[in-house]
Design a protein around this motif. Structure first.
Motif, PDB file in Angstrom:
ATOM      1  N   TYR A  60       0.809  -1.221   0.000  1.00  0.00           N
ATOM      2  CA  TYR A  60       0.000   0.000   0.000  1.00  0.00           C
ATOM      3  C   TYR A  60       0.839   1.266   0.000  1.00  0.00           C
ATOM      4  O   TYR A  60       0.305   2.362  -0.065  1.00  0.00           O
ATOM      5  CB  TYR A  60      -0.949  -0.004   1.201  1.00  0.00           C
ATOM      6  CG  TYR A  60      -1.873  -1.193   1.162  1.00  0.00           C
ATOM      7  CD1 TYR A  60      -2.817  -1.329   0.157  1.00  0.00           C
ATOM      8  CD2 TYR A  60      -1.775  -2.201   2.100  1.00  0.00           C
ATOM      9  CE1 TYR A  60      -3.645  -2.431   0.089  1.00  0.00           C
ATOM     10  CE2 TYR A  60      -2.606  -3.305   2.049  1.00  0.00           C
ATOM     11  CZ  TYR A  60      -3.538  -3.411   1.039  1.00  0.00           C
ATOM     12  OH  TYR A  60      -4.359  -4.514   0.971  1.00  0.00           O
ATOM     13  N   GLY A  61       2.148   1.121   0.130  1.00  0.00           N
ATOM     14  CA  GLY A  61       3.023   2.285   0.144  1.00  0.00           C
ATOM     15  C   GLY A  61       3.460   2.726   1.523  1.00  0.00           C
ATOM     16  O   GLY A  61       4.176   3.716   1.657  1.00  0.00           O
ATOM     17  N   ASN A  62       3.028   2.007   2.565  1.00  0.00           N
ATOM     18  CA  ASN A  62       3.504   2.316   3.912  1.00  0.00           C
ATOM     19  C   ASN A  62       4.994   2.033   3.986  1.00  0.00           C
ATOM     20  O   ASN A  62       5.463   1.009   3.491  1.00  0.00           O
ATOM     21  CB  ASN A  62       2.790   1.443   4.949  1.00  0.00           C
ATOM     22  CG  ASN A  62       1.313   1.740   5.039  1.00  0.00           C
ATOM     23  OD1 ASN A  62       0.914   2.841   5.361  1.00  0.00           O
ATOM     24  ND2 ASN A  62       0.516   0.733   4.737  1.00  0.00           N
ATOM     25  N   LYS A  63       5.727   2.935   4.608  1.00  0.00           N
ATOM     26  CA  LYS A  63       7.176   2.755   4.748  1.00  0.00           C
ATOM     27  C   LYS A  63       7.487   2.042   6.072  1.00  0.00           C
ATOM     28  O   LYS A  63       6.936   2.379   7.119  1.00  0.00           O
ATOM     29  CB  LYS A  63       7.904   4.087   4.706  1.00  0.00           C
ATOM     30  CG  LYS A  63       7.930   4.697   3.327  1.00  0.00           C
ATOM     31  CD  LYS A  63       8.740   5.972   3.330  1.00  0.00           C
ATOM     32  CE  LYS A  63       8.758   6.620   1.961  1.00  0.00           C
ATOM     33  NZ  LYS A  63       9.474   7.911   2.015  1.00  0.00           N
ATOM     34  N   TRP A  64       8.373   1.060   5.959  1.00  0.00           N
ATOM     35  CA  TRP A  64       8.832   0.245   7.073  1.00  0.00           C
ATOM     36  C   TRP A  64      10.352   0.271   7.114  1.00  0.00           C
ATOM     37  O   TRP A  64      10.999   0.426   6.092  1.00  0.00           O
ATOM     38  CB  TRP A  64       8.453  -1.211   6.851  1.00  0.00           C
ATOM     39  CG  TRP A  64       7.020  -1.587   6.841  1.00  0.00           C
ATOM     40  CD1 TRP A  64       6.055  -1.197   5.958  1.00  0.00           C
ATOM     41  CD2 TRP A  64       6.411  -2.531   7.708  1.00  0.00           C
ATOM     42  NE1 TRP A  64       4.876  -1.829   6.241  1.00  0.00           N
ATOM     43  CE2 TRP A  64       5.073  -2.653   7.314  1.00  0.00           C
ATOM     44  CE3 TRP A  64       6.879  -3.274   8.787  1.00  0.00           C
ATOM     45  CZ2 TRP A  64       4.188  -3.504   7.975  1.00  0.00           C
ATOM     46  CZ3 TRP A  64       5.994  -4.120   9.421  1.00  0.00           C
ATOM     47  CH2 TRP A  64       4.659  -4.213   9.019  1.00  0.00           C
ATOM     48  N   ASP A  65      10.906   0.019   8.295  1.00  0.00           N
ATOM     49  CA  ASP A  65      12.315  -0.323   8.444  1.00  0.00           C
ATOM     50  C   ASP A  65      12.403  -1.818   8.693  1.00  0.00           C
ATOM     51  O   ASP A  65      11.697  -2.348   9.563  1.00  0.00           O
ATOM     52  CB  ASP A  65      12.943   0.368   9.664  1.00  0.00           C
ATOM     53  CG  ASP A  65      13.534   1.727   9.363  1.00  0.00           C
ATOM     54  OD1 ASP A  65      13.519   2.157   8.192  1.00  0.00           O
ATOM     55  OD2 ASP A  65      14.001   2.372  10.323  1.00  0.00           O
ATOM     56  N   LEU A  66      13.250  -2.507   7.920  1.00  0.00           N
ATOM     57  CA  LEU A  66      13.713  -3.828   8.319  1.00  0.00           C
ATOM     58  C   LEU A  66      14.963  -3.545   9.119  1.00  0.00           C
ATOM     59  O   LEU A  66      15.904  -2.934   8.605  1.00  0.00           O
ATOM     60  CB  LEU A  66      14.030  -4.709   7.104  1.00  0.00           C
ATOM     61  CG  LEU A  66      14.628  -6.068   7.450  1.00  0.00           C
ATOM     62  CD1 LEU A  66      13.651  -6.914   8.278  1.00  0.00           C
ATOM     63  CD2 LEU A  66      15.042  -6.813   6.194  1.00  0.00           C
ATOM     64  N   LEU A  67      14.989  -3.966  10.371  1.00  0.00           N
ATOM     65  CA  LEU A  67      16.027  -3.517  11.286  1.00  0.00           C
ATOM     66  C   LEU A  67      16.537  -4.655  12.167  1.00  0.00           C
ATOM     67  O   LEU A  67      15.738  -5.338  12.809  1.00  0.00           O
ATOM     68  CB  LEU A  67      15.468  -2.395  12.169  1.00  0.00           C
ATOM     69  CG  LEU A  67      16.318  -1.886  13.315  1.00  0.00           C
ATOM     70  CD1 LEU A  67      17.597  -1.244  12.818  1.00  0.00           C
ATOM     71  CD2 LEU A  67      15.532  -0.895  14.151  1.00  0.00           C
ATOM     72  N   GLN A  68      17.836  -4.816  12.164  1.00  0.00           N
ATOM     73  CA  GLN A  68      18.480  -5.676  13.152  1.00  0.00           C
ATOM     74  C   GLN A  68      19.180  -4.763  14.138  1.00  0.00           C
ATOM     75  O   GLN A  68      20.245  -4.200  13.826  1.00  0.00           O
ATOM     76  CB  GLN A  68      19.490  -6.624  12.514  1.00  0.00           C
ATOM     77  CG  GLN A  68      20.163  -7.524  13.546  1.00  0.00           C
ATOM     78  CD  GLN A  68      21.208  -8.455  12.947  1.00  0.00           C
ATOM     79  OE1 GLN A  68      21.403  -8.508  11.745  1.00  0.00           O
ATOM     80  NE2 GLN A  68      21.900  -9.173  13.814  1.00  0.00           N
ATOM     81  N   PRO A  69      18.597  -4.589  15.329  1.00  0.00           N
ATOM     82  CA  PRO A  69      19.218  -3.708  16.305  1.00  0.00           C
ATOM     83  C   PRO A  69      20.565  -4.252  16.759  1.00  0.00           C
ATOM     84  O   PRO A  69      20.764  -5.467  16.857  1.00  0.00           O
ATOM     85  CB  PRO A  69      18.229  -3.709  17.476  1.00  0.00           C
ATOM     86  CG  PRO A  69      16.946  -4.211  16.920  1.00  0.00           C
ATOM     87  CD  PRO A  69      17.323  -5.139  15.792  1.00  0.00           C
ATOM     88  N   LEU A  70      21.492  -3.344  17.022  1.00  0.00           N
ATOM     89  CA  LEU A  70      22.782  -3.732  17.578  1.00  0.00           C
ATOM     90  C   LEU A  70      22.693  -3.737  19.097  1.00  0.00           C
ATOM     91  O   LEU A  70      22.016  -2.915  19.683  1.00  0.00           O
ATOM     92  CB  LEU A  70      23.870  -2.752  17.125  1.00  0.00           C
ATOM     93  CG  LEU A  70      24.155  -2.717  15.634  1.00  0.00           C
ATOM     94  CD1 LEU A  70      25.212  -1.663  15.319  1.00  0.00           C
ATOM     95  CD2 LEU A  70      24.605  -4.083  15.120  1.00  0.00           C
TER      96      LEU A  70
END
Length: 130
Positions: A119-129
């Motif tokens: 739908y155009g929603n922005k996400w972060d794919l994130l591996q926290p340190l």
């Protein structure tokens, strides 16, 4: 006291297309799909793993809701998908057709790349340190 955030409502165009995207492309599990009558369903998808917050998918009905599909974050990243292995998940998601808006980068807080859902929603794919 024991509290946790259980669900975040995400407006979608269509329940079935949203379920297909979140389960087949992002690899989420379908936790609930209950018929509530009158065209409403209680649909919850969540990433694999234990605990955490799920998405309550809400099919847009009114004109205002339809205009808000994909715009709930007003163009900003507003959903954050944490992973325990960024370099495992990033190529898998790409192979499933997920559109990343940038190449992966390392920040002081972790490995990250921004993507858009269907739908155009922005996400972060994130591996926290740490």
């Amino acid at each position: 006291m024991n509290q946790r955030l259980a669900h975040v409502t995400l407006l979608v165009r269509n329940y079935d297309e949203a379920i297909a995207f979140y389960t087949q492309v992002l690899g989420f599990r379908l936790e609930s799909d209950l018929d509530m009558g009158e065209g409403k369903r209680w649909v919850v998808v969540a990433p694999p793993g234990t605990g955490g917050c799920g998405l309550l998918l809400a099919e847009a009905k009114t004109e205002a809701e339809k205009r808000a599909v994909g715009q709930q974050g007003a163009g900003r990243v507003w959903l954050f998908l944490h992973t325990d292995d960024f370099w495992r998940d990033y190529p898998i998601m790409q192979a499933r057709g997920l559109h990343f808006l940038e190449t992966p980068r390392s920040e002081v807080y972790g490995h990250v790349a921004v993507f858009k859902d269907l739908y155009g929603n922005k996400w972060d794919l994130l591996q926290p340190l740490g």
